[in-house]
Design a protein around this motif. Structure first.
Motif, mmCIF file in Angstrom:
data_model
loop_
_atom_site.group_PDB
_atom_site.id
_atom_site.type_symbol
_atom_site.label_atom_id
_atom_site.label_comp_id
_atom_site.label_asym_id
_atom_site.label_seq_id
_atom_site.Cartn_x
_atom_site.Cartn_y
_atom_site.Cartn_z
ATOM 1 N N TYR A 17 -5.998 0.949 -0.713
ATOM 2 C CA TYR A 17 -5.806 1.078 0.754
ATOM 3 C C TYR A 17 -7.354 0.576 1.806
ATOM 4 O O TYR A 17 -8.107 1.325 1.382
ATOM 5 C CB TYR A 17 -5.512 3.013 0.913
ATOM 6 C CG TYR A 17 -4.891 3.311 0.351
ATOM 7 C CD1 TYR A 17 -3.246 2.668 -0.414
ATOM 8 C CD2 TYR A 17 -5.321 4.052 -0.827
ATOM 9 C CE1 TYR A 17 -2.662 3.117 -0.768
ATOM 10 C CE2 TYR A 17 -4.877 4.715 -1.645
ATOM 11 C CZ TYR A 17 -2.987 4.236 -2.033
ATOM 12 O OH TYR A 17 -2.123 4.940 -3.172
ATOM 13 N N PHE A 69 -0.624 -3.406 -9.415
ATOM 14 C CA PHE A 69 0.206 -4.291 -8.257
ATOM 15 C C PHE A 69 -0.644 -6.030 -8.526
ATOM 16 O O PHE A 69 -2.055 -5.581 -8.610
ATOM 17 C CB PHE A 69 0.197 -3.895 -6.631
ATOM 18 C CG PHE A 69 0.850 -2.496 -6.603
ATOM 19 C CD1 PHE A 69 2.502 -2.903 -6.456
ATOM 20 C CD2 PHE A 69 0.331 -1.380 -6.717
ATOM 21 C CE1 PHE A 69 3.399 -2.100 -5.821
ATOM 22 C CE2 PHE A 69 1.550 -0.197 -6.873
ATOM 23 C CZ PHE A 69 3.072 -1.023 -6.124
ATOM 24 N N ASP A 101 4.029 1.436 -1.545
ATOM 25 C CA ASP A 101 4.824 1.429 -2.851
ATOM 26 C C ASP A 101 3.274 2.035 -3.386
ATOM 27 O O ASP A 101 3.428 3.091 -4.795
ATOM 28 C CB ASP A 101 4.987 0.084 -3.531
ATOM 29 C CG ASP A 101 5.922 -0.377 -2.302
ATOM 30 O OD1 ASP A 101 6.625 0.150 -1.978
ATOM 31 O OD2 ASP A 101 6.332 -1.969 -2.444
ATOM 32 N N ALA A 102 1.848 1.450 -3.957
ATOM 33 C CA ALA A 102 0.860 2.506 -4.141
ATOM 34 C C ALA A 102 0.912 3.657 -4.552
ATOM 35 O O ALA A 102 0.669 4.545 -4.977
ATOM 36 C CB ALA A 102 -0.172 1.411 -3.836
ATOM 37 N N MET A 103 1.151 4.307 -3.033
ATOM 38 C CA MET A 103 1.233 5.414 -2.920
ATOM 39 C C MET A 103 1.890 6.406 -3.463
ATOM 40 O O MET A 103 1.848 7.321 -3.800
ATOM 41 C CB MET A 103 1.095 5.780 -1.645
ATOM 42 C CG MET A 103 0.223 6.068 -0.343
ATOM 43 S SD MET A 103 0.597 6.150 1.442
ATOM 44 C CE MET A 103 -1.029 5.512 2.293
ATOM 45 N N ASP A 104 3.269 5.615 -3.069
ATOM 46 C CA ASP A 104 4.365 6.044 -3.892
ATOM 47 C C ASP A 104 4.136 6.377 -5.442
ATOM 48 O O ASP A 104 4.686 7.584 -5.813
ATOM 49 C CB ASP A 104 5.435 5.098 -3.976
ATOM 50 C CG ASP A 104 6.864 5.635 -2.702
ATOM 51 O OD1 ASP A 104 7.052 6.938 -3.011
ATOM 52 O OD2 ASP A 104 7.274 5.348 -1.884
ATOM 53 N N VAL A 105 3.659 5.040 -5.903
ATOM 54 C CA VAL A 105 3.780 5.221 -7.744
ATOM 55 C C VAL A 105 2.691 6.310 -7.973
ATOM 56 O O VAL A 105 2.643 6.707 -9.025
ATOM 57 C CB VAL A 105 3.709 4.297 -8.229
ATOM 58 C CG1 VAL A 105 4.889 2.738 -8.323
ATOM 59 C CG2 VAL A 105 2.124 2.936 -7.496
ATOM 60 N N SER A 106 1.882 6.820 -6.938
ATOM 61 C CA SER A 106 0.866 7.597 -7.469
ATOM 62 C C SER A 106 1.298 8.703 -7.291
ATOM 63 O O SER A 106 0.364 9.954 -7.378
ATOM 64 C CB SER A 106 -1.086 7.617 -6.750
ATOM 65 O OG SER A 106 -0.346 7.509 -5.567
ATOM 66 N N LEU A 144 10.140 2.268 -7.784
ATOM 67 C CA LEU A 144 10.401 1.993 -6.438
ATOM 68 C C LEU A 144 12.046 1.409 -5.951
ATOM 69 O O LEU A 144 11.967 0.800 -4.678
ATOM 70 C CB LEU A 144 8.942 0.798 -6.384
ATOM 71 C CG LEU A 144 7.544 1.755 -6.510
ATOM 72 C CD1 LEU A 144 6.422 0.512 -6.440
ATOM 73 C CD2 LEU A 144 7.909 2.729 -5.028
ATOM 74 N N ALA A 156 -2.802 -4.045 -3.965
ATOM 75 C CA ALA A 156 -2.483 -2.832 -2.870
ATOM 76 C C ALA A 156 -3.426 -1.376 -2.644
ATOM 77 O O ALA A 156 -3.391 -0.347 -2.669
ATOM 78 C CB ALA A 156 -1.469 -1.829 -3.085
ATOM 79 N N PHE A 161 -7.645 9.195 -3.169
ATOM 80 C CA PHE A 161 -6.621 9.665 -2.726
ATOM 81 C C PHE A 161 -5.694 10.166 -3.394
ATOM 82 O O PHE A 161 -4.957 10.987 -3.648
ATOM 83 C CB PHE A 161 -6.778 8.174 -2.121
ATOM 84 C CG PHE A 161 -4.826 8.769 -0.904
ATOM 85 C CD1 PHE A 161 -4.748 9.010 -0.077
ATOM 86 C CD2 PHE A 161 -3.827 8.246 -1.741
ATOM 87 C CE1 PHE A 161 -4.131 9.364 0.882
ATOM 88 C CE2 PHE A 161 -2.621 8.406 -0.936
ATOM 89 C CZ PHE A 161 -2.475 8.492 0.667
ATOM 90 N N GLN A 172 0.355 -1.310 -0.034
ATOM 91 C CA GLN A 172 0.037 0.080 -0.109
ATOM 92 C C GLN A 172 0.840 1.436 -0.028
ATOM 93 O O GLN A 172 0.609 2.270 -1.068
ATOM 94 C CB GLN A 172 -0.845 0.340 0.980
ATOM 95 C CG GLN A 172 -1.961 -1.359 0.972
ATOM 96 C CD GLN A 172 -2.663 -1.492 2.476
ATOM 97 O OE1 GLN A 172 -3.506 0.403 2.658
ATOM 98 N NE2 GLN A 172 -2.979 -2.015 2.742
ATOM 99 N N THR A 218 2.103 10.426 -4.446
ATOM 100 C CA THR A 218 1.587 11.381 -3.499
ATOM 101 C C THR A 218 2.324 11.724 -1.983
ATOM 102 O O THR A 218 1.833 12.244 -1.508
ATOM 103 C CB THR A 218 0.091 10.452 -2.859
ATOM 104 O OG1 THR A 218 -0.763 9.695 -3.936
ATOM 105 C CG2 THR A 218 -0.930 10.793 -2.070
ATOM 106 N N ARG A 245 5.496 10.007 -12.015
ATOM 107 C CA ARG A 245 4.839 8.834 -11.589
ATOM 108 C C ARG A 245 3.423 9.037 -11.589
ATOM 109 O O ARG A 245 2.498 8.315 -11.848
ATOM 110 C CB ARG A 245 5.019 8.769 -9.803
ATOM 111 C CG ARG A 245 5.928 7.646 -9.333
ATOM 112 C CD ARG A 245 6.795 8.232 -8.375
ATOM 113 N NE ARG A 245 8.026 6.998 -8.387
ATOM 114 C CZ ARG A 245 8.656 6.815 -7.062
ATOM 115 N NH1 ARG A 245 7.764 7.952 -6.272
ATOM 116 N NH2 ARG A 245 9.347 6.032 -6.410
ATOM 117 N N ARG A 268 -3.169 14.619 -4.259
ATOM 118 C CA ARG A 268 -1.490 15.646 -4.997
ATOM 119 C C ARG A 268 -1.386 16.601 -6.112
ATOM 120 O O ARG A 268 -0.506 17.390 -6.222
ATOM 121 C CB ARG A 268 -0.509 14.521 -5.303
ATOM 122 C CG ARG A 268 1.295 14.600 -5.256
ATOM 123 C CD ARG A 268 1.941 15.681 -4.073
ATOM 124 N NE ARG A 268 3.163 15.904 -4.678
ATOM 125 C CZ ARG A 268 3.469 16.356 -5.602
ATOM 126 N NH1 ARG A 268 2.531 16.824 -6.053
ATOM 127 N NH2 ARG A 268 4.827 16.982 -6.036
#
Lengths: 256, 245
Positions: free
Chosen positions: B95, B89, A124-129, B55, B93, B106, A122, A131, B82, B110
């Motif tokens: 949330y 995934f 990593d998912a934030m990272d790749v979006s 990553l 993944a 979400f 999860q 965020t 990104r 950003r």
């Protein structure tokens, strides 16, 4: 050779934690604060910990009073009981016990939550979006623990002192007014302020260690358990180290 | 380098201790192309796409995504890049403490400002969910969804930012054959609707047959073969035929 490896691993860990702390301050001052998540964490960390902290503080005040009474009676100093209980609680016992309870409850919670988010990708998912999970997950939690621990500690002081009143009343006849007058006469800003300041550091230590351990969790569910466990152990140890340093500084400043 | 390519991986090396996963791996991805990367478990397929979005750090080599050198970007630039590269995934993944709506919104926090979110978030969420056929799940939590539904929601979350490229990590693993086929068809329909380019990591031959315009076989850390599914199927090479048997 094995000992050398342990030293290297220890230094590695210290270096990584230091980088993590520096990144926290870097992200903290960057714009776009996550206020909603911060207030949500304050609610969970502050409000949801209050019953446990409150009950513990009440019992602490009660037990401290009951156990101190015979010794003071032996010296004919039972009139000093409210003063002794208040100084003990406010200066040392209440902040440290509150911090240790929070290290157990909040530190392990943060470690486990972030750890499971890490192993289920999860984070990593934030990272790749794009965020920035660090800002959303770490900054909010560390700020919430840093600001909520002093609040909890102060409430714990008040509830602990009330426990002290119950303890005094069980065996003696001290009026409500007299008890609190003696309590406040015994306390000075030199007792309250250093105690308050160190709770900010306790809160920061609990938050940053919980987050660090969870954020760098690995090796599946076993790793999550290990993160939660080491978050509690390291944070508890740090609380005592911070307390020792705080006492030395207070002593140097002549506030003892 | 290939000027047309929107992903250009050159001489990539990646190791984990003594395990040399990728060894001088190179590949390109053209706009609106569906490229499948096929390989055995542990061959480095997932490592490859994780390196593409940084990553995982590279040991050697270079990766350009949308004509930007991924290794040279600072964190803010990387976040911007990104947002244009979706990532599905293997584990979805999602949330798990958020509803489907919050999961999708979400990603917007950003990249959209508060006014944009207030004005357009609901419509964007609904459109992304409609694309995957799950508009009715908007207020459900991931725990209430089946495996196939979670995969679709994860794809909707990827689509909401309208990426130019989508990286799929084992999109059909753990799904029954019918749901697998539905997900494969969904990948194709997304590509046709939004003209996205995709890299699909898989060892599900049916999924690759349905989705891929081109297939790279990742063997011994290198691009062992690079051709269409039909041509690879006809190949006499024993190592390639292993995958079709």
């Amino acid at each position: 050779m094995a000992q050398q490896k342990i030293y290297i691993r220890f230094l590695d860990e210290v270096g990584a934690t230091t980088r993590f702390v520096l990144r926290f301050f870097h992200e903290l001052i960057k714009p776009r604060q996550e206020y909603n998540e911060f207030f949500r964490q304050c609610y969970w960390i502050g409000y949801k910990s209050l019953p446990l902290v409150g009950i513990t503080a009440l019992i602490m005040g009660l037990v401290l009073t009951i156990q101190s009474r015979p010794t003071l009676v032996e010296f004919g100093a039972q009139a000093l009981l409210p003063a002794m209980v208040s100084v003990s609680l406010v200066r040392e016992i209440s902040p440290v016990i509150t911090a240790l309870i929070c290290a157990g409850k909040i530190g392990s919670g943060i470690g486990a939550e972030l750890g499971s988010m890490r192993v289920t990708e999860q984070i990593d998912a934030m990272d790749v979006s794009g965020t920035n999970p660090f800002k959303y997950l770490i900054v909010t939690r560390v700020m919430a623990t840093t600001l909520m621990l002093p609040v909890l500690s102060n409430l714990s002081n008040a509830i602990g002192l009330y426990g002290g009143y119950l303890g005094v009343s069980i065996r003696g006849h001290v009026s409500w007014h007299l008890y609190w007058t003696q309590v406040f006469n015994a306390l000075s800003f030199g007792d309250v302020i250093p105690s308050l300041i160190k709770t900010f550091f306790f809160g920061f230590a609990i938050g940053i260690i919980g987050c660090y351990k969870g954020y760098h969790s690995s090796k599946g569910t076993e790793g999550v358990g290990r993160s939660a466990n080491s978050a509690v152990v390291v944070a508890s140890l740090l609380i005592f180290i911070i307390d020792l340093i705080a006492v030395q500084i207070t002593d140097l400043l002549g506030l003892t | 380098m290939n000027d047309e390519a929107i992903i250009d991986v050159r001489h990539l090396y990646k190791s984990f201790g003594d395990n040399h996963v990728l060894r001088d791996f190179s590949m390109t991805l053209a706009p609106a192309e569906n490229l499948a990367v096929l390989g055995k478990s542990g061959s480095g397929k997932s490592v490859l796409i994780k390196c593409i979005v940084r990553l995982l750090p590279l040991d050697q080599g270079s990766i350009e995504v949308l004509h930007e050198d991924v290794g040279a970007l600072d964190l803010d630039q990387l976040d911007e890049l990104r947002a244009r590269v979706g990532f599905l995934f293997q584990s979805n993944a999602l949330y798990d403490s958020m509803t489907v709506r919050e999961n999708l919104e979400f990603s917007l926090r950003r990249h959209w400002n508060a006014a944009q979110r207030k004005r357009g978030a609901d419509a964007a969420v609904l459109e992304a969910l409609t694309d995957v056929g799950l508009a009715h799940t908007v207020d459900m939590t991931p725990a209430e969804l089946s495996g196939g539904m979670r995969k679709r929601i994860a794809l909707a979350r990827t689509l909401i930012l309208r990426p130019s490229i989508i990286l799929y990590d084992e999109p059909t693993t753990g799904l029954d054959p019918i749901t697998s086929r539905e997900i494969s068809q969904l990948i194709v329909s997304v590509q046709q609707k939004y003209k996205t380019a995709s890299i699909i990591i898989s060892h599900d031959m049916h999924c690759i047959d349905i989705t891929a315009n081109r297939v790279i076989m990742l063997i011994d850390g290198k691009s062992y073969a690079n051709d269409t599914y039909a041509n690879l199927r006809k190949s006499a090479d024993a190592r390639i035929q292993e995958f079709f048997d």
